[in-house]
Scaffold this motif. Structure first.
Motif, PDB file in Angstrom:
ATOM      1  N   ALA A 154       0.832  -1.276  -0.107  1.00 35.05           N
ATOM      2  CA  ALA A 154      -0.158  -0.128  -0.067  1.00 35.05           C
ATOM      3  C   ALA A 154       0.832   1.273   0.119  1.00 35.05           C
ATOM      4  N   SER A 155       2.015   1.179   0.499  1.00 37.02           N
ATOM      5  CA  SER A 155       2.838   2.193   0.567  1.00 37.02           C
ATOM      6  C   SER A 155       3.951   2.576  -0.684  1.00 37.02           C
ATOM      7  N   LEU A 156       3.706   1.596  -1.673  1.00 39.20           N
ATOM      8  CA  LEU A 156       4.351   1.875  -3.079  1.00 39.20           C
ATOM      9  C   LEU A 156       3.903   2.909  -3.746  1.00 39.20           C
ATOM     10  N   ARG A 157       4.905   3.839  -4.332  1.00 39.96           N
ATOM     11  CA  ARG A 157       4.668   4.926  -5.269  1.00 39.96           C
ATOM     12  C   ARG A 157       5.587   5.158  -6.393  1.00 39.96           C
ATOM     13  N   GLY A 158       5.335   5.621  -7.661  1.00 39.26           N
ATOM     14  CA  GLY A 158       6.199   5.792  -8.549  1.00 39.26           C
ATOM     15  C   GLY A 158       7.223   4.532  -9.077  1.00 39.26           C
ATOM     16  N   THR A 159       8.317   4.677  -8.967  1.00 35.92           N
ATOM     17  CA  THR A 159       9.244   3.564  -9.333  1.00 35.92           C
ATOM     18  C   THR A 159       9.053   2.321  -8.618  1.00 35.92           C
ATOM     19  N   ALA A 160       8.845   2.514  -7.252  1.00 33.06           N
ATOM     20  CA  ALA A 160       8.514   1.377  -6.451  1.00 33.06           C
ATOM     21  C   ALA A 160       7.411   0.675  -7.078  1.00 33.06           C
ATOM     22  N   LEU A 161       6.463   1.251  -7.411  1.00 32.45           N
ATOM     23  CA  LEU A 161       5.212   0.752  -7.838  1.00 32.45           C
ATOM     24  C   LEU A 161       5.358   0.046  -8.779  1.00 32.45           C
ATOM     25  N   ARG A 162       5.996   0.966 -10.061  1.00 35.06           N
ATOM     26  CA  ARG A 162       6.296   0.091 -11.395  1.00 35.06           C
ATOM     27  C   ARG A 162       7.080  -1.188 -11.357  1.00 35.06           C
ATOM     28  N   ASP A 163       7.939  -1.067 -10.144  1.00 37.47           N
ATOM     29  CA  ASP A 163       9.002  -2.382  -9.931  1.00 37.47           C
ATOM     30  C   ASP A 163       7.873  -3.560  -9.386  1.00 37.47           C
ATOM     31  N   PHE A 164       7.130  -3.067  -8.401  1.00 41.36           N
ATOM     32  CA  PHE A 164       5.908  -4.154  -7.841  1.00 41.36           C
ATOM     33  C   PHE A 164       5.201  -4.653  -9.189  1.00 41.36           C
ATOM     34  N   ARG A 165       4.555  -3.922 -10.155  1.00 41.25           N
ATOM     35  CA  ARG A 165       4.034  -4.402 -11.279  1.00 41.25           C
ATOM     36  C   ARG A 165       4.664  -5.168 -11.988  1.00 41.25           C
ATOM     37  N   ARG A 166       5.812  -5.096 -11.948  1.00 41.94           N
ATOM     38  CA  ARG A 166       6.882  -5.840 -12.827  1.00 41.94           C
ATOM     39  C   ARG A 166       7.160  -7.243 -12.115  1.00 41.94           C
ATOM     40  N   ARG A 167       6.967  -7.068 -10.710  1.00 36.41           N
ATOM     41  CA  ARG A 167       7.307  -8.559 -10.106  1.00 36.41           C
ATOM     42  C   ARG A 167       6.171  -9.267  -9.611  1.00 36.41           C
ATOM     43  N   VAL A 168       4.977  -8.683  -9.748  1.00 37.44           N
ATOM     44  CA  VAL A 168       3.619  -9.443  -9.329  1.00 37.44           C
ATOM     45  C   VAL A 168       2.736  -9.392 -10.520  1.00 37.44           C
ATOM     46  N   GLN A 169       2.454 -10.645 -10.838  1.00 33.64           N
ATOM     47  CA  GLN A 169       1.686 -10.737 -12.262  1.00 33.64           C
ATOM     48  C   GLN A 169       0.326 -11.799 -12.029  1.00 33.64           C
ATOM     49  N   PRO A 170      -0.671 -11.348 -12.566  1.00 34.78           N
ATOM     50  CA  PRO A 170      -1.799 -12.309 -12.433  1.00 34.78           C
ATOM     51  C   PRO A 170      -1.933 -13.209 -13.605  1.00 34.78           C
ATOM     52  N   VAL A 171      -2.609 -14.398 -13.372  1.00 35.36           N
ATOM     53  CA  VAL A 171      -3.270 -15.112 -14.530  1.00 35.36           C
ATOM     54  C   VAL A 171      -4.688 -15.216 -14.104  1.00 35.36           C
ATOM     55  N   PHE A 172      -5.735 -14.661 -15.010  1.00 30.23           N
ATOM     56  CA  PHE A 172      -7.069 -14.842 -14.719  1.00 30.23           C
ATOM     57  C   PHE A 172      -7.784 -16.047 -15.226  1.00 30.23           C
ATOM     58  N   GLN A 173      -9.047 -16.119 -14.673  1.00 30.24           N
ATOM     59  CA  GLN A 173     -10.100 -17.310 -14.618  1.00 30.24           C
ATOM     60  C   GLN A 173     -10.583 -17.350 -16.123  1.00 30.24           C
TER      61      GLN A 173
END
Lengths: 269, 275
Positions: free
Chosen positions: A77-96
């Protein structure tokens, strides 16, 4: 276990409600879970048990009403900017639902290129090469790149969905019923692919399903949810062989033919 | 895709297409097609019935009715095109923003659209024209503003449907920005119904422009427009009905043509009707 990679701390999510609208609906209530690096946590529960909401919270697409989610020690919840982009790169979904996971107007190549473009990875040619290689890796030929989603079968779409999820080299993959819309025979193939890629990349995975046989096959640990609450949580074998809670026992008893399910697990191993 | 086209099903749309194409060509090449200028007077031939020199007769000042009707096509097309485009663009922007961001923005934008929607179209146009002043440009503006709420509701509903699709979540999950999600994931998937609506708006705009001109609020005499031609012809219905009948038929045919094309577009985009 002393140092979990994904840590869900007392997370709750209430939908609706507000000052004048009553209490709202609690989709998730006080759930705490921990997953060590490289392991798969299976989350089971019937429809409406809050498992998909929990996944969206870990994905950072839904804000929890209370509690925290930590990935690699960081509160998401605390991620912003570059840290958030990095989080988006590291955590990915596969949907139903393979039918709605892809923009119907884009080719598979365009769909797979989007994550690389957003994160500015590689040149045009490098991206194309990566897409072709990845398609091969998930058991599809490079000729699939130029097709539109509706020209693929459900199983092929889920392979592409897995390819999209791993194209950014993530550390965490969150799978929401990735096989529930598929035929049983295709389910087995996609699960095998998922398990192989999970092991190869050392992914830490949350795997949501209402299908116990599937959960048993892919999970190191199992969490059982009911009405938004965590009912039982423990190593997979323990939960399946010696369930502590009555609800878990009833879930396991509800599998049409457990021996058949176990036999299939062995056949796939 | 290599299939035989089912012509009987598209016959009406084809007829509409031919009409639309003809009207557009006439508008573009008006000076070449028209036998006279729109303001040329033939004082010896005032209120003349159709003759070899004036195939569709002349009006009370001896101006060629056919030529005036042909030049009036330009005003109609200009106004209809600009108004439909204005409604499409502004309405789509408002609808997409309201649906995409939701919350108070949705609330404010949509309540505002409802206020606009609650006025009868013609009344709103007349009020706007009264406020803005009478000119062809203001007619475009007034008619375009009338279209905005319809387009915005359509765009909002279509965007909400797209937002429920998992590919939008997937785009958010890879960290795609709002602008890119709207451009790549939302717009291509909502544009079809909006274009159908734009075709319908186009033919309605032709009617509205004619009504405004008829009321003296659009193109100002002596410049010809179908509406003001009918308006002047009204006084001569007994002696020279062609002055009103010719632009009336032009309006009828043009609106029919655009409606047929609009229906054809709707069928072509409707997956349930795909054979």
């Amino acid at each position: 276990m002393s140092n979990p990679f994904i840590e869900i701390r007392n997370v709750s999510k209430t939908f609706g409600g507000g000052m004048f609208r009553g209490p709202g609906v609690a989709a998730v209530e006080g759930v705490s879970l921990a997953v060590p690096r490289g392991q798969t946590l299976g989350i089971v529960g019937e429809s409406g048990s809050g498992k998909s909401t929990l996944l969206r919270i870990v994905l950072g697409l839904t804000r929890p009403s209370a509690g925290q989610v930590l990935i690699g020690g960081q509160d998401i919840a605390s991620l912003r900017g570059t840290a958030l982009r990095d989080f988006r790169r590291r955590v990915q979904p596969v949907f139903q639902n393979p039918a709605s996971s892809f923009n119907p107007r884009q080719t598979i190549r365009a769909i797979l290129r989007a994550p690389l473009e957003v994160h500015g990875i590689g040149t045009g040619r490098e991206r194309d090469a990566r897409i072709d290689a990845l398609l091969g890796h998930v058991g599809l030929g490079p000729e699939f790149a130029e097709r539109l989603p509706h020209q693929l079968s459900g199983g092929q779409k889920q392979r592409v969905a897995i390819a999209r999820a791993i194209i950014l080299d993530p550390q965490v993959v969150l799978a929401d019923e990735p096989t529930s819309a598929l035929d049983v025979s295709v389910q087995a193939q996609v699960l095998r692919l998922f398990a192989r890629i999970q092991a190869e990349l050392g992914l830490t995975t949350l795997f949501v399903s209402h299908n116990l046989a599937v959960i048993r096959q892919v999970s190191h640990q199992v969490a059982v949810m009911q009405h938004g609450r965590l009912v039982e949580f423990g190593p997979a074998e323990q939960v399946f062989r010696a369930p502590r809670e009555d609800y878990t026992r009833r879930l396991i008893a509800a599998v049409p033919d457990p021996r058949h399910a176990f036999a299939r697990k062995e056949a796939l191993a | 895709m290599g299939r035989e086209i089912n012509w009987p099903r598209w016959r009406l749309a084809l007829i509409g297409g031919v009409i639309v194409l003809t009207v557009l060509l006439v508008a573009i090449f008006a000076p070449q097609v028209a036998p006279y200028g729109p303001l040329d007077l033939d004082v010896a031939q005032m209120l003349s019935p159709p003759t070899a020199a004036h195939p569709l007769g002349t009006d009370e000042l001896g101006r060629d009715v056919l030529s005036r009707a042909i030049f009036a096509t330009r005003v109609s097309m200009q106004v209809a095109f600009t108004a439909a485009l204005l409604g499409l663009v502004v309405g789509t922007v408002i609808g997409v923003l309201a649906a995409y961001f939701g919350g108070w923005l949705d609330l404010v934008l949509m309540r505002f659209m409802e206020v606009l929607f609650s006025f009868p179209a013609i009344l709103l146009a007349v009020v706007l024209m009264a406020a803005l002043g009478t000119s062809v440009f203001n007619a475009m503006l007034a008619i375009g503003i009338i279209f905005i709420p319809g387009f915005s509701r359509l765009a909002r509903a279509a965007t909400q449907a797209v937002m429920r699709q998992q590919y939008v979540e997937a785009a958010q999950a890879i960290g795609m920005g709002h602008t890119r999600i709207i451009a790549r994931e939302v717009l291509p998937n909502i544009i079809a119904p909006l274009l159908v609506e734009a075709a319908a708006a186009f033919s309605y705009a032709i009617l509205l422009e004619s009504m405004l001109s008829f009321l003296g609020l659009g193109a100002q005499p002596p410049d010809p427009s179908w509406g003001n031609m009918i308006s002047t012809g009204r006084g001569f219905m007994a002696q020279a009905p062609w002055i009103s009948v010719v632009p009336g038929c032009a309006i009828f045919l043009t609106v029919l043509g655009f409606n047929l094309v609009g229906d054809g577009l709707r069928d072509a985009f409707d997956p349930h009707l795909r054979d």
